[in-house]
Design an enzyme around this catalytic site. Structure first.
Site, PDB file in Angstrom:
ATOM      1  N   LYS A  38      -6.071   4.237   9.420  1.00  8.55           N
ATOM      2  CA  LYS A  38      -7.190   4.696   8.586  1.00  8.55           C
ATOM      3  C   LYS A  38      -8.170   5.431   9.475  1.00  8.55           C
ATOM      4  O   LYS A  38      -9.157   4.894   9.921  1.00  8.55           O
ATOM      5  CB  LYS A  38      -7.833   3.511   7.888  1.00  8.55           C
ATOM      6  CG  LYS A  38      -7.953   3.790   6.414  1.00  8.55           C
ATOM      7  CD  LYS A  38      -8.318   2.645   5.572  1.00  8.55           C
ATOM      8  CE  LYS A  38      -8.340   3.143   4.127  1.00  8.55           C
ATOM      9  NZ  LYS A  38      -8.925   2.196   3.221  1.00  8.55           N
TER      10      LYS A  38
ATOM     11  N   SER B  14     -12.604  -4.051  -0.072  1.00  7.09           N
ATOM     12  CA  SER B  14     -12.914  -3.637   1.301  1.00  7.09           C
ATOM     13  C   SER B  14     -14.417  -3.505   1.457  1.00  7.09           C
ATOM     14  O   SER B  14     -15.086  -2.908   0.603  1.00  7.09           O
ATOM     15  CB  SER B  14     -12.259  -2.286   1.622  1.00  7.09           C
ATOM     16  OG  SER B  14     -10.862  -2.382   1.573  1.00  7.09           O
TER      17      SER B  14
ATOM     18  N   ARG C 231       0.854  -1.188   0.000  1.00  2.12           N
ATOM     19  CA  ARG C 231       0.000   0.000   0.000  1.00  2.12           C
ATOM     20  C   ARG C 231       0.890   1.238   0.000  1.00  2.12           C
ATOM     21  O   ARG C 231       1.653   1.459   0.940  1.00  2.12           O
ATOM     22  CB  ARG C 231      -0.918  -0.004   1.235  1.00  2.12           C
ATOM     23  CG  ARG C 231      -1.912   1.139   1.228  1.00  2.12           C
ATOM     24  CD  ARG C 231      -3.000   0.944   2.257  1.00  2.12           C
ATOM     25  NE  ARG C 231      -2.522   1.043   3.629  1.00  2.12           N
ATOM     26  CZ  ARG C 231      -3.270   0.778   4.700  1.00  2.12           C
ATOM     27  NH1 ARG C 231      -4.512   0.378   4.554  1.00  2.12           N
ATOM     28  NH2 ARG C 231      -2.768   0.901   5.910  1.00  2.12           N
TER      29      ARG C 231
END
Length: 210
Positions: free
Chosen positions: A139, A110, A41
């Protein structure tokens, strides 16, 4: 043909949290410690930097026999021949990622709610990342998914499910008997001083979830 994927202990990288000097080193330690899947990521780098980093990480994963998933960027996944891509609710739609990658790559999605999970399954996702199960620094804008919602998703969807968001040694046992297929972990592995040791401790806890 799609690669065989073991979702048990799924490392999601975050270079801002890593305890090592390089991401290559962090990933090498994580797979050495037992991570069965790696998602690269990268949110703050150029496409060239992402591509070059992905090539290095893929070489490490290939040597360990661990599939590499690229977060969000289907083009990078194609460029380095990664196992697949993972998309969030604000990324490329699952169907578009599938069209780009073809039938033999993994597309993960997700999902924080049952409707999102059902849509992902209908759109051809290979697995779901369900969460955030807990509030997490990685997040901060993520809504928390309740245990009840997770169980509803598990009952409704046959796809493999990995939990994500605040997953660590103390929270993992709470998901025993939920029928999930694995745990996606960020800081509980990559931010630890000894990344391999952290992965070794987490692996049996994640394996016990199935």
């Amino acid at each position: 043909m799609k690669p065989e994927v073991d979702y048990t202990l799924y490392l999601v990288t975050d270079r801002e949290l890593m305890s090592t000097k390089t991401l290559d080193e962090a990933v090498a330690q994580a797979v050495q410690g037992g991570c069965t899947l790696v998602q690269l990521r990268e949110k703050d780098c150029t496409s060239l930097e992402f591509y070059q980093q992905a090539l290095r990480v893929k070489a490490i994963c290939d040597a360990a026999g661990v599939p590499l998933i690229i977060n969000d960027r289907a083009d990078i996944a194609l460029a380095v021949d990664a196992a697949g891509v993972h998309v969030g609710q604000s990324d490329l739609p699952c169907q578009v990622a599938r069209r780009m990658l073809g039938p033999d790559k993994i597309v993960g999605v997700s999902a924080g709610t049952l409707p999102e999970a059902l849509k992902a399954a209908a759109d051809g996702a290979d697995y779901l990342g369900v969460g955030a199960m807990y509030a997490t620094a990685t997040k901060q804008d993520a809504d928390v998914t309740t245990m009840e919602e997770l169980k509803a998703i598990r009952a409704a969807v046959e796809l493999p499910i990995v939990i994500i968001g605040g997953v660590n040694e103390s929270t993992l046992p709470r998901f025993a008997h939920t029928g999930v297929d694995g745990a996606a972990v960020v800081s509980a592995i990559i931010a630890q001083k000894d990344i391999a040791a952290a992965a070794r401790r987490l692996y049996p806890l994640a394996a016990a979830l199935k």
